[in-house]
Design an enzyme around this catalytic site. Structure first.
Site, PDB file in Angstrom:
ATOM      1  N   LYS A   1      11.993  58.732  20.079  1.00 24.84           N
ATOM      2  CA  LYS A   1      13.353  59.231  20.389  1.00 24.84           C
ATOM      3  C   LYS A   1      13.298  60.311  21.469  1.00 24.84           C
ATOM      4  O   LYS A   1      14.039  60.271  22.439  1.00 24.84           O
ATOM      5  CB  LYS A   1      14.028  59.820  19.126  1.00 24.84           C
ATOM      6  CG  LYS A   1      14.137  58.844  17.962  1.00 24.84           C
ATOM      7  CD  LYS A   1      14.830  59.466  16.777  1.00 24.84           C
ATOM      8  CE  LYS A   1      14.076  60.600  16.097  1.00 24.84           C
ATOM      9  NZ  LYS A   1      12.793  60.220  15.495  1.00 24.84           N
TER      10      LYS A   1
ATOM     11  N   ARG B   1       7.524  62.369   5.679  1.00 26.87           N
ATOM     12  CA  ARG B   1       8.647  62.222   6.626  1.00 26.87           C
ATOM     13  C   ARG B   1       9.142  60.782   6.662  1.00 26.87           C
ATOM     14  O   ARG B   1      10.338  60.525   6.770  1.00 26.87           O
ATOM     15  CB  ARG B   1       8.212  62.677   8.037  1.00 26.87           C
ATOM     16  CG  ARG B   1       8.082  64.193   8.150  1.00 26.87           C
ATOM     17  CD  ARG B   1       7.265  64.612   9.353  1.00 26.87           C
ATOM     18  NE  ARG B   1       7.863  64.291  10.632  1.00 26.87           N
ATOM     19  CZ  ARG B   1       7.202  64.296  11.787  1.00 26.87           C
ATOM     20  NH1 ARG B   1       5.916  64.619  11.821  1.00 26.87           N
ATOM     21  NH2 ARG B   1       7.817  64.004  12.904  1.00 26.87           N
TER      22      ARG B   1
ATOM     23  N   ARG C   1       1.730  69.676  16.136  1.00 25.69           N
ATOM     24  CA  ARG C   1       2.810  70.118  15.251  1.00 25.69           C
ATOM     25  C   ARG C   1       2.294  70.127  13.817  1.00 25.69           C
ATOM     26  O   ARG C   1       1.630  69.186  13.405  1.00 25.69           O
ATOM     27  CB  ARG C   1       4.007  69.160  15.367  1.00 25.69           C
ATOM     28  CG  ARG C   1       4.956  69.560  16.480  1.00 25.69           C
ATOM     29  CD  ARG C   1       6.025  68.542  16.753  1.00 25.69           C
ATOM     30  NE  ARG C   1       6.738  68.032  15.588  1.00 25.69           N
ATOM     31  CZ  ARG C   1       7.779  67.196  15.676  1.00 25.69           C
ATOM     32  NH1 ARG C   1       8.223  66.814  16.863  1.00 25.69           N
ATOM     33  NH2 ARG C   1       8.384  66.749  14.597  1.00 25.69           N
TER      34      ARG C   1
ATOM     35  N   ARG D   1      -0.640  63.046  18.746  1.00 26.67           N
ATOM     36  CA  ARG D   1       0.315  63.815  19.562  1.00 26.67           C
ATOM     37  C   ARG D   1      -0.103  65.283  19.723  1.00 26.67           C
ATOM     38  O   ARG D   1      -0.393  65.966  18.745  1.00 26.67           O
ATOM     39  CB  ARG D   1       1.711  63.763  18.924  1.00 26.67           C
ATOM     40  CG  ARG D   1       2.681  64.716  19.626  1.00 26.67           C
ATOM     41  CD  ARG D   1       4.117  64.441  19.307  1.00 26.67           C
ATOM     42  NE  ARG D   1       4.457  64.657  17.913  1.00 26.67           N
ATOM     43  CZ  ARG D   1       5.666  64.430  17.422  1.00 26.67           C
ATOM     44  NH1 ARG D   1       6.629  63.964  18.188  1.00 26.67           N
ATOM     45  NH2 ARG D   1       5.914  64.654  16.142  1.00 26.67           N
TER      46      ARG D   1
ATOM     47  N   ARG E   1      21.213  62.639  10.638  1.00 26.83           N
ATOM     48  CA  ARG E   1      20.059  62.186   9.864  1.00 26.83           C
ATOM     49  C   ARG E   1      20.407  61.908   8.412  1.00 26.83           C
ATOM     50  O   ARG E   1      19.523  61.539   7.643  1.00 26.83           O
ATOM     51  CB  ARG E   1      19.025  63.300   9.893  1.00 26.83           C
ATOM     52  CG  ARG E   1      17.706  62.930  10.493  1.00 26.83           C
ATOM     53  CD  ARG E   1      16.930  64.203  10.522  1.00 26.83           C
ATOM     54  NE  ARG E   1      15.544  64.003  10.669  1.00 26.83           N
ATOM     55  CZ  ARG E   1      14.900  64.138  11.829  1.00 26.83           C
ATOM     56  NH1 ARG E   1      15.570  64.417  12.925  1.00 26.83           N
ATOM     57  NH2 ARG E   1      13.608  63.998  11.870  1.00 26.83           N
TER      58      ARG E   1
HETATM   59  P1  AP5 Z   1       8.232  61.160  20.253  1.00 28.83           P
HETATM   60  O1  AP5 Z   1       9.001  60.760  21.463  1.00 28.83           O
HETATM   61  O2  AP5 Z   1       7.948  62.594  20.031  1.00 28.83           O
HETATM   62  O3  AP5 Z   1       8.928  60.523  18.949  1.00 28.83           O
HETATM   63  P2  AP5 Z   1      10.136  61.088  18.110  1.00 28.83           P
HETATM   64  O4  AP5 Z   1      10.824  59.896  17.546  1.00 28.83           O
HETATM   65  O5  AP5 Z   1      10.953  62.044  18.916  1.00 28.83           O
HETATM   66  O6  AP5 Z   1       9.297  61.820  16.984  1.00 28.83           O
HETATM   67  P3  AP5 Z   1       9.494  63.202  16.249  1.00 28.83           P
HETATM   68  O7  AP5 Z   1       8.239  63.355  15.421  1.00 28.83           O
HETATM   69  O8  AP5 Z   1       9.810  64.309  17.173  1.00 28.83           O
HETATM   70  O9  AP5 Z   1      10.736  62.848  15.395  1.00 28.83           O
HETATM   71  P4  AP5 Z   1      11.250  63.414  14.076  1.00 28.83           P
HETATM   72  O10 AP5 Z   1      12.557  62.744  14.011  1.00 28.83           O
HETATM   73  O11 AP5 Z   1      10.394  63.248  12.895  1.00 28.83           O
HETATM   74  O12 AP5 Z   1      11.171  64.984  14.341  1.00 28.83           O
HETATM   75  P5  AP5 Z   1      12.266  66.045  14.765  1.00 28.83           P
HETATM   76  O13 AP5 Z   1      11.656  66.918  15.770  1.00 28.83           O
HETATM   77  O14 AP5 Z   1      13.580  65.396  15.063  1.00 28.83           O
HETATM   78  O15 AP5 Z   1       6.874  60.304  20.262  1.00 28.83           O
HETATM   79  C1  AP5 Z   1       5.891  60.542  19.285  1.00 28.83           C
HETATM   80  C2  AP5 Z   1       4.490  60.336  19.900  1.00 28.83           C
HETATM   81  O16 AP5 Z   1       4.347  58.962  20.263  1.00 28.83           O
HETATM   82  C3  AP5 Z   1       4.277  61.151  21.198  1.00 28.83           C
HETATM   83  O17 AP5 Z   1       2.956  61.597  21.245  1.00 28.83           O
HETATM   84  C4  AP5 Z   1       4.548  60.130  22.321  1.00 28.83           C
HETATM   85  O18 AP5 Z   1       3.832  60.447  23.495  1.00 28.83           O
HETATM   86  C5  AP5 Z   1       4.085  58.829  21.665  1.00 28.83           C
HETATM   87  N1  AP5 Z   1       4.829  57.654  22.113  1.00 28.83           N
HETATM   88  C6  AP5 Z   1       6.177  57.554  22.306  1.00 28.83           C
HETATM   89  N2  AP5 Z   1       6.493  56.294  22.692  1.00 28.83           N
HETATM   90  C7  AP5 Z   1       5.311  55.597  22.725  1.00 28.83           C
HETATM   91  C8  AP5 Z   1       4.982  54.239  23.043  1.00 28.83           C
HETATM   92  N3  AP5 Z   1       5.901  53.358  23.411  1.00 28.83           N
HETATM   93  N4  AP5 Z   1       3.691  53.877  22.938  1.00 28.83           N
HETATM   94  C9  AP5 Z   1       2.717  54.774  22.578  1.00 28.83           C
HETATM   95  N5  AP5 Z   1       2.975  56.070  22.277  1.00 28.83           N
HETATM   96  C10 AP5 Z   1       4.248  56.472  22.345  1.00 28.83           C
HETATM   97  O19 AP5 Z   1      12.469  66.840  13.389  1.00 28.83           O
HETATM   98  C11 AP5 Z   1      11.469  67.659  12.846  1.00 28.83           C
HETATM   99  C12 AP5 Z   1      11.983  68.303  11.557  1.00 28.83           C
HETATM  100  O20 AP5 Z   1      13.140  69.122  11.845  1.00 28.83           O
HETATM  101  C13 AP5 Z   1      12.466  67.332  10.481  1.00 28.83           C
HETATM  102  O21 AP5 Z   1      11.409  66.860   9.680  1.00 28.83           O
HETATM  103  C14 AP5 Z   1      13.443  68.217   9.697  1.00 28.83           C
HETATM  104  O22 AP5 Z   1      12.757  69.120   8.858  1.00 28.83           O
HETATM  105  C15 AP5 Z   1      14.108  69.038  10.791  1.00 28.83           C
HETATM  106  N6  AP5 Z   1      15.325  68.389  11.332  1.00 28.83           N
HETATM  107  C16 AP5 Z   1      15.537  67.989  12.622  1.00 28.83           C
HETATM  108  N7  AP5 Z   1      16.750  67.434  12.747  1.00 28.83           N
HETATM  109  C17 AP5 Z   1      17.327  67.496  11.524  1.00 28.83           C
HETATM  110  C18 AP5 Z   1      18.568  67.057  11.008  1.00 28.83           C
HETATM  111  N8  AP5 Z   1      19.477  66.440  11.791  1.00 28.83           N
HETATM  112  N9  AP5 Z   1      18.833  67.256   9.690  1.00 28.83           N
HETATM  113  C19 AP5 Z   1      17.943  67.888   8.874  1.00 28.83           C
HETATM  114  N10 AP5 Z   1      16.741  68.319   9.297  1.00 28.83           N
HETATM  115  C20 AP5 Z   1      16.425  68.115  10.612  1.00 28.83           C
END
Ligand code: AP5
Length: 221
Positions: free
Chosen positions: A13, A171, A160, A127, A88
């Site tokens: 994402k 997660r 992270r 990552r 979410r």
């Molecule tokens: P990346 O692009 O970082 O993937 P992502 O989907 O953004 O993953 P996140 O881990 O950031 O998502 P998340 O939803 O768990 O975390 P968030 O920060 O929102 O890619 C991941 C890796 O894969 C990278 O190394 C990239 O280079 C690689 N990659 C990408 N595409 C690829 C491909 N095609 N091929 C190979 N490699 C690839 O949330 C974190 C925490 O915050 C949550 O757990 C929660 O506690 C809190 N939080 C955030 N938002 C909310 C909400 N709305 N409500 C409640 N709590 C929330």
């Protein structure tokens, strides 16, 4: 142009949102990034969110909806946006709908990036991020030129805390339990678009842009 990027942790994402927002000059709003900044800066929001984030649990709907509401009211979402990591939960999706209606805005599409659990675990265990500029690296797919150091500013790369395998597995469970139901929410609103998101970054970006273009029915690029 107002879009939501949905998908499990590690589905890409953030990576895809950054690419398309640069190209289309949209605001990329990641609630995860907002929370991580708050933790880093030791704000009240950060103190409330930290333990949930480190355990891979969701922060309360109230806190998160408050963040989005504040940005909407400040006009920060006026030029079009991609929401990454929000909504979410079903209550967050309902709150967003209400806020958008109240502000005379609408969501063009909710784009679901579809990847398997095995791929998520592989990606997140490789990552590394630059704590200074946010640049993301992935072993072995996108390695920095010098091991462990950011190409852009030479800062030591970090992992992270929620990318530890046990936390990633939690997660994924939290995603299935609390976030997957919003897929049906957007399907019932006829806004859901699904993209197979395993494969080359450029090819996935191309599919995402195509879906955005069709949703808009306007030629932006
Ligand atoms: P990346 O692009 O970082 O993937 P992502 O989907 O953004 O993953 P996140 O881990 O950031 O998502 P998340 O939803 O768990 O975390 P968030 O920060 O929102 O890619 C991941 C890796 O894969 C990278 O190394 C990239 O280079 C690689 N990659 C990408 N595409 C690829 C491909 N095609 N091929 C190979 N490699 C690839 O949330 C974190 C925490 O915050 C949550 O757990 C929660 O506690 C809190 N939080 C955030 N938002 C909310 C909400 N709305 N409500 C409640 N709590 C929330």
């Amino acid at each position: 142009m107002n879009f939501i990027f949905l998908g499990p942790p590690g589905s890409g994402k953030g990576t895809q949102a950054k690419r398309v927002c640069e190209q289309l000059r949209l605001l990329h709003l990641s609630t995860g990034d907002v929370l991580r900044d708050a933790v880093k800066n030791g704000t009240e929001l950060g103190r409330k969110a930290q333990q949930f984030m480190e355990a891979g649990e969701l922060v309360s709907d109230e806190l998160i909806v408050g963040i989005i509401e504040e940005k909407l009211q400040a006009g920060q979402l006026d030029r079009g946006f991609v929401l990454d990591g929000f909504p979410r939960t079903v209550p967050q999706a309902e709150a967003l709908k209400e806020m958008m209606d109240k502000n005379g805005k609408e969501i063009d599409s909710a784009i679901l990036l579809d990847v398997s659990d095995e791929e998520v675990i592989k990606r997140l265990s490789g990552r590394f991020t630059c704590p200074t500029c946010g640049e993301m690296y992935n072993y072995p797919n996108k390695m920095p030129r010098n091991e462990g150091v950011c190409d852009k500013d030479g800062t030591q790369l970090v992992r992270r805390p929620d990318d530890e395998e046990a936390v990633v597995r939690n997660r994924l469970e939290v995603y299935q339990r609390q976030t997957a139901p919003i897929v049906d929410f957007y399907r019932s609103e006829s806004l859901l678009r699904e993209i197979p998101a395993e494969g080359k970054l450029d090819e996935i970006t191309k599919m995402v842009l195509e879906v955005m273009k069709v949703a808009q029915r306007r030629d932006y690029y």
